[in-house]
Design a protein around this motif. Sequence first.
Motif, PDB file in Angstrom:
ATOM      1  N   PHE A  98       0.922  -1.389  -0.002  1.00 19.83           N
ATOM      2  CA  PHE A  98       0.047   0.086   0.126  1.00 19.83           C
ATOM      3  C   PHE A  98       0.711   1.246   0.171  1.00 19.83           C
ATOM      4  O   PHE A  98       0.387   2.220  -0.761  1.00 19.83           O
ATOM      5  N   ALA A  99       1.810   1.256   0.929  1.00 19.10           N
ATOM      6  CA  ALA A  99       2.738   2.503   0.904  1.00 19.10           C
ATOM      7  C   ALA A  99       3.584   2.630  -0.360  1.00 19.10           C
ATOM      8  O   ALA A  99       3.636   3.871  -0.746  1.00 19.10           O
ATOM      9  N   SER A 100       3.643   1.754  -1.254  1.00 18.84           N
ATOM     10  CA  SER A 100       4.478   1.655  -2.437  1.00 18.84           C
ATOM     11  C   SER A 100       3.710   2.644  -3.374  1.00 18.84           C
ATOM     12  O   SER A 100       4.034   2.876  -4.442  1.00 18.84           O
ATOM     13  N   ARG A 101       2.393   2.591  -3.221  1.00 24.76           N
ATOM     14  CA  ARG A 101       1.341   3.230  -4.001  1.00 24.76           C
ATOM     15  C   ARG A 101       1.113   4.828  -3.812  1.00 24.76           C
ATOM     16  O   ARG A 101       0.182   5.323  -4.221  1.00 24.76           O
ATOM     17  N   GLN A 102       1.730   5.171  -2.742  1.00 28.68           N
ATOM     18  CA  GLN A 102       1.654   6.700  -2.382  1.00 28.68           C
ATOM     19  C   GLN A 102       2.759   7.556  -3.000  1.00 28.68           C
ATOM     20  O   GLN A 102       4.064   7.067  -2.790  1.00 28.68           O
ATOM     21  N   ASP A 103       2.616   8.733  -3.388  1.00 26.40           N
ATOM     22  CA  ASP A 103       3.672   9.694  -3.893  1.00 26.40           C
ATOM     23  C   ASP A 103       4.380  10.220  -2.661  1.00 26.40           C
ATOM     24  O   ASP A 103       5.570  10.484  -2.715  1.00 26.40           O
ATOM     25  N   ASP A 104       3.286  10.428  -1.596  1.00 27.61           N
ATOM     26  CA  ASP A 104       4.023  10.969  -0.400  1.00 27.61           C
ATOM     27  C   ASP A 104       2.903  10.453   0.684  1.00 27.61           C
ATOM     28  O   ASP A 104       1.855   9.698   0.492  1.00 27.61           O
ATOM     29  N   SER A 105       3.542  10.572   1.982  1.00 24.28           N
ATOM     30  CA  SER A 105       2.884   9.730   3.048  1.00 24.28           C
ATOM     31  C   SER A 105       2.275  10.820   3.859  1.00 24.28           C
ATOM     32  O   SER A 105       2.581  11.503   4.739  1.00 24.28           O
ATOM     33  N   PRO A 106       0.605  10.802   3.678  1.00 20.69           N
ATOM     34  CA  PRO A 106      -0.006  11.406   4.631  1.00 20.69           C
ATOM     35  C   PRO A 106       0.289  11.256   6.055  1.00 20.69           C
ATOM     36  O   PRO A 106       0.261  12.416   6.941  1.00 20.69           O
ATOM     37  N   GLN A 107       0.345   9.958   6.405  1.00 21.62           N
ATOM     38  CA  GLN A 107       0.707   9.664   7.921  1.00 21.62           C
ATOM     39  C   GLN A 107       1.860  10.317   8.524  1.00 21.62           C
ATOM     40  O   GLN A 107       2.102  10.656   9.438  1.00 21.62           O
ATOM     41  N   MET A 108       3.042  10.280   7.465  1.00 24.96           N
ATOM     42  CA  MET A 108       4.394  10.938   7.905  1.00 24.96           C
ATOM     43  C   MET A 108       4.258  12.259   8.172  1.00 24.96           C
ATOM     44  O   MET A 108       5.127  13.079   8.681  1.00 24.96           O
ATOM     45  N   LYS A 109       3.372  12.945   7.390  1.00 21.12           N
ATOM     46  CA  LYS A 109       3.139  14.440   7.519  1.00 21.12           C
ATOM     47  C   LYS A 109       2.671  14.650   8.900  1.00 21.12           C
ATOM     48  O   LYS A 109       3.001  15.618   9.363  1.00 21.12           O
ATOM     49  N   MET A 110       1.612  13.650   9.338  1.00 17.92           N
ATOM     50  CA  MET A 110       1.398  13.851  10.831  1.00 17.92           C
ATOM     51  C   MET A 110       2.242  13.607  11.677  1.00 17.92           C
ATOM     52  O   MET A 110       2.628  14.564  12.737  1.00 17.92           O
ATOM     53  N   ILE A 111       3.335  12.678  11.328  1.00 14.19           N
ATOM     54  CA  ILE A 111       4.419  12.364  12.318  1.00 14.19           C
ATOM     55  C   ILE A 111       5.439  13.547  12.269  1.00 14.19           C
ATOM     56  O   ILE A 111       5.712  14.126  13.400  1.00 14.19           O
ATOM     57  N   ALA A 112       5.437  14.074  11.309  1.00  9.59           N
ATOM     58  CA  ALA A 112       6.356  15.257  11.099  1.00  9.59           C
ATOM     59  C   ALA A 112       5.958  16.466  11.695  1.00  9.59           C
ATOM     60  O   ALA A 112       6.445  17.159  12.597  1.00  9.59           O
ATOM     61  N   ALA A 113       4.496  16.716  11.660  1.00 11.88           N
ATOM     62  CA  ALA A 113       3.674  17.869  12.381  1.00 11.88           C
ATOM     63  C   ALA A 113       4.009  17.819  13.836  1.00 11.88           C
ATOM     64  O   ALA A 113       4.118  18.729  14.631  1.00 11.88           O
ATOM     65  N   LEU A 114       3.497  16.448  14.309  1.00 11.82           N
ATOM     66  CA  LEU A 114       3.536  16.445  15.904  1.00 11.82           C
ATOM     67  C   LEU A 114       5.132  16.509  16.434  1.00 11.82           C
ATOM     68  O   LEU A 114       5.185  16.814  17.470  1.00 11.82           O
ATOM     69  N   ARG A 115       5.777  15.988  15.773  1.00 10.32           N
ATOM     70  CA  ARG A 115       7.327  16.036  16.211  1.00 10.32           C
ATOM     71  C   ARG A 115       7.482  17.427  16.415  1.00 10.32           C
ATOM     72  O   ARG A 115       8.292  18.032  17.509  1.00 10.32           O
ATOM     73  N   ASN A 116       7.319  18.290  15.471  1.00  8.66           N
ATOM     74  CA  ASN A 116       7.579  19.936  15.408  1.00  8.66           C
ATOM     75  C   ASN A 116       6.863  20.330  16.467  1.00  8.66           C
ATOM     76  O   ASN A 116       7.280  21.471  17.006  1.00  8.66           O
ATOM     77  N   GLN A 117       5.361  19.947  16.739  1.00 12.06           N
ATOM     78  CA  GLN A 117       4.711  20.622  17.788  1.00 12.06           C
ATOM     79  C   GLN A 117       5.255  20.191  19.231  1.00 12.06           C
ATOM     80  O   GLN A 117       5.453  21.230  19.750  1.00 12.06           O
TER      81      GLN A 117
ATOM     82  N   GLY B 251       8.446  18.927  19.902  1.00 19.76           N
ATOM     83  CA  GLY B 251       9.884  19.013  20.184  1.00 19.76           C
ATOM     84  C   GLY B 251      10.499  19.987  19.265  1.00 19.76           C
ATOM     85  O   GLY B 251      11.597  20.113  19.416  1.00 19.76           O
ATOM     86  N   GLY B 252       9.690  20.892  18.431  1.00 21.36           N
ATOM     87  CA  GLY B 252      10.176  21.847  17.740  1.00 21.36           C
ATOM     88  C   GLY B 252      11.133  21.202  16.683  1.00 21.36           C
ATOM     89  O   GLY B 252      12.209  21.765  16.025  1.00 21.36           O
ATOM     90  N   HIS B 253      11.049  19.828  16.425  1.00 19.59           N
ATOM     91  CA  HIS B 253      11.988  19.230  15.436  1.00 19.59           C
ATOM     92  C   HIS B 253      11.651  19.549  13.873  1.00 19.59           C
ATOM     93  O   HIS B 253      10.613  19.988  13.705  1.00 19.59           O
ATOM     94  N   ALA B 254      12.766  19.610  13.166  1.00 22.27           N
ATOM     95  CA  ALA B 254      12.587  20.008  11.815  1.00 22.27           C
ATOM     96  C   ALA B 254      11.633  19.197  10.894  1.00 22.27           C
ATOM     97  O   ALA B 254      11.579  18.097  11.271  1.00 22.27           O
ATOM     98  N   VAL B 255      11.057  20.202  10.049  1.00 20.41           N
ATOM     99  CA  VAL B 255      10.195  19.388   9.154  1.00 20.41           C
ATOM    100  C   VAL B 255      10.587  20.089   7.561  1.00 20.41           C
ATOM    101  O   VAL B 255      11.399  20.925   7.478  1.00 20.41           O
ATOM    102  N   GLU B 256      10.252  19.134   6.670  1.00 19.31           N
ATOM    103  CA  GLU B 256      10.412  19.506   5.194  1.00 19.31           C
ATOM    104  C   GLU B 256       9.333  20.182   4.555  1.00 19.31           C
ATOM    105  O   GLU B 256       8.144  19.429   4.890  1.00 19.31           O
ATOM    106  N   SER B 257       9.257  21.074   4.087  1.00 20.03           N
ATOM    107  CA  SER B 257       8.103  21.638   3.356  1.00 20.03           C
ATOM    108  C   SER B 257       8.126  20.841   1.948  1.00 20.03           C
ATOM    109  O   SER B 257       8.753  20.596   1.309  1.00 20.03           O
ATOM    110  N   THR B 258       6.516  20.932   1.679  1.00 25.06           N
ATOM    111  CA  THR B 258       6.425  20.591   0.113  1.00 25.06           C
ATOM    112  C   THR B 258       6.982  21.555  -0.820  1.00 25.06           C
ATOM    113  O   THR B 258       7.013  22.762  -0.410  1.00 25.06           O
ATOM    114  N   LYS B 259       7.246  21.037  -1.989  1.00 22.09           N
ATOM    115  CA  LYS B 259       8.043  21.974  -2.840  1.00 22.09           C
ATOM    116  C   LYS B 259       6.919  22.372  -3.794  1.00 22.09           C
ATOM    117  O   LYS B 259       5.893  21.770  -4.319  1.00 22.09           O
TER     118      LYS B 259
END
Length: 293
Positions: A263-282, A284-292
């Motif tokens: 299933f993961a192989s068929r995603q261009d980007d990972s919506p759930q990993m966006k949420m992980i990135a957002a939460l880590r940022n919320q 711990g202030g951890h770095a995120v990458e922006s969409t281009k």
Amino acid sequence: MQIGLIGLGKMGGNMRERIRLAGHTVVGYDRSPDLSDVKDLTELVEQLQAPRIVWVMVPAGAATQSVVDELGGLLEAGDVVVDGGNSRWTDDEKHAAELGAKGIGFVDAGVSGGVWGLQNGYALMVGGDKEHVERLQPIFEALKPEGPYGYVHAGKVGAGHFSKMVHNGIEYAMMQAYAEGWELLEKVDSVENVREVYRSWQDGTVIRSWLLDLAVNALDEDEHLDKLRGWAQDSGEGRWTVEAAVDHAVPLPAITASLFARFASRQDDSPQMKMIAALRNQFGGHAVESTKE
Ligand SMILES: NC(=O)c1ccc[n+]([C@@H]2O[C@H](COP(=O)([O-])OP(=O)(O)OC[C@H]3O[C@@H](n4cnc5c(N)ncnc54)[C@H](O)[C@@H]3O)[C@@H](O)[C@H]2O)c1
Ligand SMILES: O=C(O)[C@H](O)[C@@H](O)[C@H](O)[C@H](O)COP(=O)(O)O
């Protein structure tokens, strides 16, 4: 012996040839006229002498259902229908009941071997009543690989497809393990020839197998698989294996993870990993990458 065979694609086309090579008569029907021996199912049924055997080898689901329905209206008591496609095992009881009401037998046959079956034979996992299965023995003998294995009468109607489904679940997990090991080896600079590592494993190792041989074939064609996208489809068997595991409370971590990896192989980007990135940022202030843009 005579048999009708419906669906003459990658599997049915070669199966027709293998059964004919064993000296039997095959009347083949496919909705694609180029492949077909007869114009429709009525003509196929007319060309077979009763009691008939008709093997269905079309895509699982709607296509198989429509062929079984049509056969139910054309065949007579004493005939037997075999479903050799990768049908969900729960469909088998329904098909057996529908046909059984007219005195028509039903056998489910899980078939393995893919496009190599003409050459190597087809492994068969069969479910159904003994009397129906016994009538089909000459055809099973023609299709199965040479040697003592590659055929089982697994049990009642549905047992063949259930066994084939579990086989495919195992296939998912084995492929995933070979794929993960390959990616890790490719990542490490000290390993200079991953393909030769894989080739060396073909003999003497604990993990030698036909899937490993096929992995080496693939690497011989395209050493780093540069020509392929990392995208894999699934046609149902893995999902049904996981569903059956949930029904029976059987833990299947490896098979489930290998299904989810597809299933993961068929995603261009990972919506759930966006949420992980957002939460880590919320938190711990951890770095995120922006969409281009
Ligand atoms: N390809 C494999 O490795 C493999 C292995 C084991 C089992 N199977 C199963 O075997 C079945 C056939 O697979 P395949 O790979 O040969 O598929 P395929 O797509 O190559 O061939 C299917 C054939 O069925 C025909 N067809 C479809 N609907 C029809 C209908 N209503 N009436 C008559 N013909 C019809 C199509 O025209 C086509 O020629 C599927 O259920 C599949 O899951 C496939
Ligand atoms: O034993 C076999 O010959 C294969 O398992 C065969 O059945 C087929 O290639 C699968 O249908 C692929 O299944 P997925 O599309 O789910 O990978």
